[in-house]
Design a protein around this motif. Structure first.
Motif, PDB file in Angstrom:
ATOM      1  N   GLU A   1      -1.933  63.206-130.196  1.00  0.00           N
ATOM      2  CA  GLU A   1      -2.681  62.779-129.008  1.00  0.00           C
ATOM      3  C   GLU A   1      -4.150  63.154-129.127  1.00  0.00           C
ATOM      4  OE1 GLU A   1      -2.937  60.580-126.581  1.00  0.00           O
ATOM      5  OE2 GLU A   1      -1.263  61.314-125.353  1.00  0.00           O
ATOM      6  N   LEU A   2      -4.420  64.388-129.553  1.00  0.00           N
ATOM      7  CA  LEU A   2      -5.803  64.839-129.645  1.00  0.00           C
ATOM      8  C   LEU A   2      -6.565  64.117-130.759  1.00  0.00           C
ATOM      9  CD1 LEU A   2      -5.304  68.677-129.107  1.00  0.00           C
ATOM     10  CD2 LEU A   2      -6.385  67.068-127.528  1.00  0.00           C
ATOM     11  N   VAL A   3      -5.916  63.912-131.896  1.00  0.00           N
ATOM     12  CA  VAL A   3      -6.572  63.204-132.996  1.00  0.00           C
ATOM     13  C   VAL A   3      -6.848  61.756-132.605  1.00  0.00           C
ATOM     14  CG1 VAL A   3      -6.316  62.363-135.365  1.00  0.00           C
ATOM     15  CG2 VAL A   3      -5.654  64.712-134.795  1.00  0.00           C
ATOM     16  N   THR A   4      -5.885  61.129-131.943  1.00  0.00           N
ATOM     17  CA  THR A   4      -6.071  59.742-131.499  1.00  0.00           C
ATOM     18  C   THR A   4      -7.245  59.639-130.532  1.00  0.00           C
ATOM     19  OG1 THR A   4      -3.723  59.235-131.764  1.00  0.00           O
ATOM     20  CG2 THR A   4      -4.996  57.790-130.312  1.00  0.00           C
ATOM     21  N   GLN A   5      -7.356  60.606-129.632  1.00  0.00           N
ATOM     22  CA  GLN A   5      -8.467  60.607-128.687  1.00  0.00           C
ATOM     23  C   GLN A   5      -9.796  60.708-129.424  1.00  0.00           C
ATOM     24  OE1 GLN A   5      -8.023  59.963-125.615  1.00  0.00           O
ATOM     25  NE2 GLN A   5      -9.771  60.679-124.442  1.00  0.00           N
ATOM     26  N   GLY A   6      -9.849  61.563-130.455  1.00  0.00           N
ATOM     27  CA  GLY A   6     -11.062  61.678-131.249  1.00  0.00           C
ATOM     28  C   GLY A   6     -11.418  60.384-131.957  1.00  0.00           C
TER      29      GLY A   6
ATOM     30  N   LEU B   1      -8.124  75.851-125.640  1.00  0.00           N
ATOM     31  CA  LEU B   1      -7.343  75.611-124.429  1.00  0.00           C
ATOM     32  C   LEU B   1      -5.899  76.102-124.549  1.00  0.00           C
ATOM     33  CD1 LEU B   1      -9.818  73.544-124.232  1.00  0.00           C
ATOM     34  CD2 LEU B   1      -8.376  72.340-122.590  1.00  0.00           C
ATOM     35  N   ASP B   2      -5.672  77.026-125.472  1.00  0.00           N
ATOM     36  CA  ASP B   2      -4.362  77.662-125.619  1.00  0.00           C
ATOM     37  C   ASP B   2      -3.252  76.652-125.892  1.00  0.00           C
ATOM     38  OD1 ASP B   2      -5.522  80.186-125.074  1.00  0.00           O
ATOM     39  OD2 ASP B   2      -5.362  79.810-122.924  1.00  0.00           O
ATOM     40  N   LEU B   3      -3.537  75.711-126.770  1.00  0.00           N
ATOM     41  CA  LEU B   3      -2.552  74.700-127.157  1.00  0.00           C
ATOM     42  C   LEU B   3      -2.161  74.803-128.628  1.00  0.00           C
ATOM     43  CD1 LEU B   3      -4.161  71.616-125.351  1.00  0.00           C
ATOM     44  CD2 LEU B   3      -2.040  72.755-124.662  1.00  0.00           C
TER      45      LEU B   3
ATOM     46  N   LEU C   1      -3.684  69.818-121.768  1.00  0.00           N
ATOM     47  CA  LEU C   1      -3.869  68.746-122.743  1.00  0.00           C
ATOM     48  C   LEU C   1      -4.739  67.629-122.163  1.00  0.00           C
ATOM     49  CD1 LEU C   1      -3.351  67.349-125.430  1.00  0.00           C
ATOM     50  CD2 LEU C   1      -1.132  66.581-124.529  1.00  0.00           C
ATOM     51  N   ASP C   2      -4.517  67.262-120.905  1.00  0.00           N
ATOM     52  CA  ASP C   2      -5.363  66.258-120.254  1.00  0.00           C
ATOM     53  C   ASP C   2      -6.839  66.671-120.328  1.00  0.00           C
ATOM     54  OD1 ASP C   2      -3.311  64.521-119.425  1.00  0.00           O
ATOM     55  OD2 ASP C   2      -2.982  65.650-117.574  1.00  0.00           O
ATOM     56  N   ILE C   3      -7.102  67.946-120.040  1.00  0.00           N
ATOM     57  CA  ILE C   3      -8.483  68.432-120.057  1.00  0.00           C
ATOM     58  C   ILE C   3      -9.027  68.461-121.480  1.00  0.00           C
ATOM     59  CG2 ILE C   3      -9.947  70.438-119.594  1.00  0.00           C
ATOM     60  CD1 ILE C   3      -8.142  71.013-117.176  1.00  0.00           C
ATOM     61  N   ALA C   4      -8.196  68.874-122.443  1.00  0.00           N
ATOM     62  CA  ALA C   4      -8.631  68.869-123.843  1.00  0.00           C
ATOM     63  C   ALA C   4      -9.042  67.469-124.276  1.00  0.00           C
ATOM     64  CB  ALA C   4      -7.510  69.395-124.741  1.00  0.00           C
ATOM     65  N   MET C   5      -8.266  66.465-123.891  1.00  0.00           N
ATOM     66  CA  MET C   5      -8.606  65.088-124.248  1.00  0.00           C
ATOM     67  C   MET C   5      -9.938  64.675-123.628  1.00  0.00           C
ATOM     68  SD  MET C   5      -4.776  63.519-123.784  1.00  0.00           S
ATOM     69  CE  MET C   5      -5.305  61.804-123.788  1.00  0.00           C
ATOM     70  N   ALA C   6     -10.181  65.110-122.392  1.00  0.00           N
ATOM     71  CA  ALA C   6     -11.432  64.759-121.719  1.00  0.00           C
ATOM     72  C   ALA C   6     -12.635  65.449-122.346  1.00  0.00           C
ATOM     73  CB  ALA C   6     -11.339  65.108-120.238  1.00  0.00           C
ATOM     74  N   LEU C   7     -12.400  66.543-123.082  1.00  0.00           N
ATOM     75  CA  LEU C   7     -13.489  67.306-123.692  1.00  0.00           C
ATOM     76  C   LEU C   7     -13.748  66.915-125.135  1.00  0.00           C
ATOM     77  CD1 LEU C   7     -12.586  70.867-122.347  1.00  0.00           C
ATOM     78  CD2 LEU C   7     -14.440  69.387-121.549  1.00  0.00           C
ATOM     79  N   THR C   8     -13.015  65.948-125.645  1.00  0.00           N
ATOM     80  CA  THR C   8     -13.106  65.589-127.065  1.00  0.00           C
ATOM     81  C   THR C   8     -14.537  65.328-127.506  1.00  0.00           C
ATOM     82  OG1 THR C   8     -10.863  64.671-127.083  1.00  0.00           O
ATOM     83  CG2 THR C   8     -12.362  63.913-128.802  1.00  0.00           C
TER      84      THR C   8
END
Length: 260
Positions: A100-105, A126-128, A147-154
């Protein structure tokens, strides 16, 4: 220095029974690096205002700038400088946290190597980190919100918009998310624009409050200043202050109403 500025920001929806003025003219200024609590009863116009400021909804009146970018003439610039976490979130339950995080990037056009590196940074911050290979469907409510917040901070936004971020979370997860919001401001200088129904949350987190009702700003100031003005003493309940300003009691913490 102002990082968000609006003048007469308005939105009218067309319905079968005629026009509905969801936001009638919002004037506000948000300073760089502050946590702003944006409060109001159901139907006050909170989410509509937030969706306009993030370019998800076109205003029908007024003007606004976000991080120096004009909402009407430079919406792409606004999107590059802000992150948005919606009430319902947006993770894919079938893939892992890492994916999810890589895709967001990659959606933000980061090269794959950089997207992988950024995913690792966000997971640590973010402790993930221990959850990177877990499917999103297996995350708890608090983990999913992080995770939602991590994606918004990408893309390293200057402004983070959080729409009812702790709705439905247990007390421990709420407290963890409060700590995270403070850390984003204190460690990274991120400006946080927070909509919430929970007055304890607004009181604990916000440097300043803006209270809206029926589509307009009805009060603003620090929590202490508003309680002093409307509640009679510095330790007066913010719930009583809210009731004095709007004439309506806010939703209790065990409810999760849908904002407009």
């Amino acid at each position: 220095m102002a990082i968000i500025s609006t003048a007469g920001l308005a939105r009218t929806f067309q319905s079968r029974s005629g026009p509905v003025q969801a936001v009638r003219g919002i004037d506000l200024t948000v300073r760089e690096g502050e946590i702003l609590g944006f409060l109001g009863p159901n139907g006050a116009g909170k989410t509509t205002t937030l969706r306009m400021l993030t370019t998800l909804l076109e205003p029908t009146g007024g003007a606004a700038t976000v991080a120096g970018h004009d909402l009407a003439t430079d919406p792409a610039g606004v999107r590059r400088t802000c992150g948005y976490v919606a009430q319902s979130g947006g993770v894919d339950p079938q893939i892992t946290v890492r994916e999810e995080l890589v895709t967001q990037g990659r959606l933000y056009r980061l090269p794959k190597t950089e997207a992988v590196e950024r995913a690792g940074e966000l997971a640590r911050d973010l402790d993930l980190a221990e959850l990177l290979d877990r499917r999103c469907a297996a995350l708890s409510g608090g983990q999913r919100r992080r995770l939602d917040i991590a994606m918004a901070l990408t893309h390293r936004p200057k402004v983070l918009f959080l729409d009812e971020p702790t709705t439905g979370l247990d007390p421990g997860s709420r407290a963890d998310l409060w700590d995270l919001v403070r850390r984003l401001r204190d460690a990274y200088g991120t400006t946080v624009f927070l909509t919430t129904h929970y007055l304890d949350e607004a009181d604990a987190l916000s440097d300043r409050l803006v209270i809206v009702d029926r589509g307009v700003v009805v009060a603003e100031g620090t929590p202490s200043a508003l309680k002093l003005e409307y509640g009679g003493s510095l330790d007066a309940s913010l719930q009583d202050t809210f009731l004095a300003i709007t004439g309506r009691r806010a939703a209790p913490a065990d409810q999760a109403p849908v904002a407009v």
